[in-house]
Design an enzyme around this catalytic site. Structure first.
Site, PDB file in Angstrom:
ATOM      1  N   CYS A  31       0.820  -1.214   0.000  1.00  0.00           N
ATOM      2  CA  CYS A  31       0.000   0.000   0.000  1.00  0.00           C
ATOM      3  C   CYS A  31       0.848   1.257   0.000  1.00  0.00           C
ATOM      4  CB  CYS A  31      -0.862   0.040   1.250  1.00  0.00           C
ATOM      5  SG  CYS A  31      -2.127  -1.181   1.227  1.00  0.00           S
ATOM      6  N   HIS A 173      -4.256 -11.766   1.738  1.00  0.00           N
ATOM      7  CA  HIS A 173      -4.703 -11.527   3.110  1.00  0.00           C
ATOM      8  C   HIS A 173      -6.215 -11.721   3.251  1.00  0.00           C
ATOM      9  CE1 HIS A 173      -1.026  -9.282   2.294  1.00  0.00           C
ATOM     10  NE2 HIS A 173      -0.712  -9.478   3.559  1.00  0.00           N
ATOM     11  N   ALA A 320       8.734  -5.312   0.734  1.00  0.00           N
ATOM     12  CA  ALA A 320       7.936  -4.096   0.698  1.00  0.00           C
ATOM     13  C   ALA A 320       8.744  -3.057   1.476  1.00  0.00           C
ATOM     14  CB  ALA A 320       6.568  -4.327   1.305  1.00  0.00           C
ATOM     15  N   CYS A 347       9.521  -0.204  11.953  1.00  0.00           N
ATOM     16  CA  CYS A 347       8.640   0.581  12.835  1.00  0.00           C
ATOM     17  C   CYS A 347       7.196   0.646  12.325  1.00  0.00           C
ATOM     18  CB  CYS A 347       9.185   1.996  12.982  1.00  0.00           C
ATOM     19  SG  CYS A 347       9.235   2.917  11.417  1.00  0.00           S
TER      20      CYS A 347
HETATM   21 FE1  SF4 Z   1       8.327   1.348   7.118  1.00  0.00          FE
HETATM   22 FE2  SF4 Z   1       9.753   2.077   9.254  1.00  0.00          FE
HETATM   23 FE3  SF4 Z   1      10.789   0.376   7.497  1.00  0.00          FE
HETATM   24 FE4  SF4 Z   1      10.418   2.913   6.794  1.00  0.00          FE
HETATM   25  S1  SF4 Z   1      11.789   2.182   8.369  1.00  0.00           S
HETATM   26  S2  SF4 Z   1       9.911   1.130   5.580  1.00  0.00           S
HETATM   27  S3  SF4 Z   1       8.578   3.425   7.914  1.00  0.00           S
HETATM   28  S4  SF4 Z   1       8.987   0.026   8.761  1.00  0.00           S
END
Ligand code: SF4
Ligand code: ADP
Length: 698
Positions: A31, A173, A320, A347
């Site tokens: 997404c 999903h 992703a 995160c």
């Molecule tokens: Fe997503 Fe955090 Fe990884 Fe950036 S650093 S792709 S915001 S999980």
């Protein structure tokens, strides 16, 4: 730099049906908030990854007709030719860089609640959606099944004609094909229900139709959650059983775990899931197919990637988030620039921003989502028109570090990044030390390497600057990035007042920084962590203190514990985890006074309630450290007298925000530092319909 030969295997081409991937790096569908509605953002965001070496880039879920509508979550839509006209831009961008473009055609079935289209959702059986429990679908009649298959073929044909190389029949999903496959959703007694063969029928027939229509021109891919890790899908044995049944119809198996309700286990946060965690399940698919397999698992280590391919488990390294954090990850591995890789920190702020903000962003990569609307390139920086100046950046937190790096890359004569603390990082000196957040340390690690490599940037730590010392520093441009601090008196969103008796000079009242940076001792045994913010800080401190043996109660005035972590897919697992480590959780508690070893307040219904507490940790709201900036700004003549031509502030010093926004703020100022008014962000290109005249029907 040269690449380690053990990584050569990652750069072998892989054939998928009639198409060839130039290497093994594959951006799986994810997404963005762009859909077909923001075609420029969609095209350049994916195109950047193609430029960065990803052999294929895919759209997010692309809904095949108007009876599948998820609004206000932005999916790609393939409802009519105009959608495809917009999406063809993305395919063109991918091709420009030698990559394949994929489209994740799908139907949401039960869960697509038709908020915009006002069409009922549909599913194999009339069972309320576990994702939106108030949505009850129509049980599909045979005519509905036929129509959806036709819609899929129509969408596939349009996609091929728009330039797409990889066409998905996505069930992933717990979307419609998987709903048919799963006994959790499918209670039918006709030819589409019952045995695995019957439950697989809808997916197999759709695959046959799509293959007949576009299979000579395009690769046909299936995304399958091989193990739901919860009720909403299939267990591993049936997942594998489906691979056996459908293998002859599929050119590429894109396999993952989880479901729509357990998506948190697919896009697993680093708090709970280590790199490569999905292999435990997706590594089993090889047992039953020789077709190419792509899997995911937040992979950023080239050694691990090469190992996986060599083991035969997967043919392609799917990503992703690692591709969002570093669109140039494949190129950097290819060129042996290992230290340059900006590793995803897990995160899930990208999900927070794509799903809830309808425009993707990233903590690690400030340029993510800004490729089209701001014209930013993650690896290219224009020399600044005013580069023959010295710049002083005060504060080496996320905002200051990012700003100094971009200024350095824009060729400023000298950039000094000065911090009072003994090391760089600001708030990121201690946040990664909270339980579960260790991987967030990558945020500072990458920046430390960049700062080290930039010869025109000097980092000076353990130096606190006053207004006078800043004026006399000798820089023409001064940027304050002095961050924020937690309120010491309980000031909070719900009352906009301090809490009576709350004062962090007292030994029993503590702020996060006092615990994490200053080593202030937490007295007694019973600790109440009082949260009025709702993100990771209070939960992290509660867990840390519980780990140290305290009897911890995590109380919040909000409706639930850590609600913001729901936006990052951490919430349910986090609350369960806090429970498992023995932390009492109390939502809806509004504190009004701290006295006599008690926190007094009211419960969610307004009834008086007292919590026993030898110590109280206040996580109520942050306040900008803006005094220094205001003192300097107040006396423009004194600045001019010292040759300072410009004074700016960035990050939490402007307003306390998430790390991604502080870093973005620093990046933005540095990108626009040679504009007429750098303090005010330049307008960005918006994507919306603009009427040429007032074309409203009377
Ligand atoms: Fe997503 Fe955090 Fe990884 Fe950036 S650093 S792709 S915001 S999980
Ligand atoms: P942001 O998230 O906006 O980057 P942080 O709070 O993470 O903000 O970082 C701010 C940094 O600024 C901290 O490392 C702090 O030590 C530093 N700092 C604050 N005031 C001064 C000052 N007067 N002189 C030098 N460094 C300062």
């Amino acid at each position: 730099m040269t690449r380690d030969p053990k990584h050569d295997i990652l750069f072998e081409p892989v054939r998928i049906g009639p198409k060839t991937l130039r290497n093994r790096f594959y951006q799986v569908p994810h997404c963005t908030g762009f859909g077909a509605e923001k075609p420029g953002s969609q095209a350049l965001f994916r195109g950047m990854k193609a430029e960065g070496g990803w052999a294929a880039v895919n759209t997010e879920e692309a809904l095949i007709s108007s009876d599948t509508d998820y609004w206000p979550v932005v999916s790609t839509r393939v409802w009519d030719e105009d959608d495809l006209r917009n999406l063809s831009l993305m395919a063109d961008e991918a091709h420009k860089h030698g990559s394949l473009a994929g489209i994740e055609l799908t139907h949401g079935g039960v869960h697509a609640d038709g908020r915009e289209s006002r069409r009922p959702s549909m599913g194999p059986s009339q069972l309320a959606s576990d994702y939106h429990p108030f949505v009850v679908p129509k049980a599909m009649e045979l005519g509905d099944i036929e129509r959806v298959r036709e819609d899929w073929v129509r969408a596939a044909t349009l996609s091929r004609d728009a330039g797409y190389d990889i066409i998905y029949v996505y069930g992933g999903h717990s979307y419609l094909p998987l709903q048919f496959l799963s006994p959790f959703y499918n209670k039918r007694t006709d030819a589409y229900g019952g045995s695995l063969e019957n439950r697989a029928r809808f997916w197999l027939e759709t695959l046959e139709d799509v293959r007949a229509a576009v299979g000579d021109d395009c690769a046909v891919a299936v995304r399958l959650c091989i193990e739901a890790l919860g009720p909403a899908g299939v267990e591993l044995e049936e997942g594998i059983g489906f691979v056996v049944l459908a293998d002859h119809l599929v050119d590429l198996w894109d396999v993952n775990v989880g479901s729509i309700t357990d998506w948190s286990k697919d896009s697993g946060a680093s708090r709970f899931f280590p790199e490569g965690y999905q292999l435990e399940w997706t590594g089993r698919v090889r047992e039953v197919t020789a077709k190419p397999i792509v899997g995911v698992g937040r992979l950023t280590s080239p050694d691990r990637m090469a190992e996986i391919v060599r083991s035969g488990a997967w043919d392609l390294i799917g990503a992703a988030r690692p591709s969002i954090a570093d669109p140039f990850l494949p190129k950097k591995i290819e060129e042996g620039l290992y230290g340059e890789i900006r590793e995803c920190i897990g995160c899930n702020v990208c999900i927070m921003k794509a799903e809830w903000g309808n425009h993707i962003g990233c903590t690690q990569n400030a340029t993510a989502g800004e490729e089209y609307r701001r014209g930013w390139h993650p690896e290219k920086f224009e020399p600044a028109a005013n580069a023959d100046n010295d710049v002083l950046v005060v504060g080496a937190g996320p905002a200051g570090m990012e700003c100094a790096i971009v200024l350095g890359k824009r060729g400023f004569r000298r950039v000094h990044l000065v911090d009072a603390a003994p090391e760089i990082g600001g708030v990121m000196r201690w946040v990664p030390k909270l339980p579960g957040l260790g991987e967030w340390g990558r945020f500072v690690n990458w920046r430390a390497v960049q700062l080290e490599n930039l010869k025109n940037v000097e980092v000076i730590t353990a130096t606190e600057l006053s207004a006078q010392s800043i004026r006399e520093y000798g820089a023409e441009i001064v940027i304050l990035a002095t961050g924020a601090r937690w309120a010491t008196d309980g000031l909070n969103a719900l009352t906009h007042e301090p809490i009576s008796g709350a004062d962090a000079v007292l030994p029993n009242i503590l702020t996060p920084e006092q615990i994490m940076l200053e080593g202030k001792a937490v007295p007694g045994k019973r600790v109440v962590v009082y949260d009025a913010e709702g993100y990771f800080t209070a939960a992290g401190l509660a867990e840390r203190l519980a780990g140290e043996g305290y009897d911890v109660e995590l109380a919040t005035c909000l409706e639930r514990i850590a609600p913001v972590t729901d936006e990052t897919l951490e919430g349910p697992m986090l609350r369960q985890h806090l429970h498992d480590v023995g932390i009492r959780q109390r939502a809806g508690f509004l504190a009004s006074e701290i006295a006599d070893g008690l926190v007094r307040g009211t419960d969610e219904f307004g009834e008086p309630l007292e919590l026993e507490a030898d110590a109280v940790v206040l996580v109520t709201q942050r306040l900008s450290n803006e005094a220094l900036y205001l003192e300097l700004a107040e006396e423009p003549d004194a600045l001019r007298a010292e040759g300072i031509e410009a004074l700016y502030r960035i990050g939490d010093c402007v307003a306390p925000r998430i790390i991604a926004e502080a870093a973005f703020d620093g990046h933005r100022l540095a990108r626009e530092i040679d504009c007429e008014d750098p303090a005010t962000p330049l307008p960005y290109t918006r994507e919306r319909i603009v009427l040429e005249s007032a074309a409203i029907r009377s």
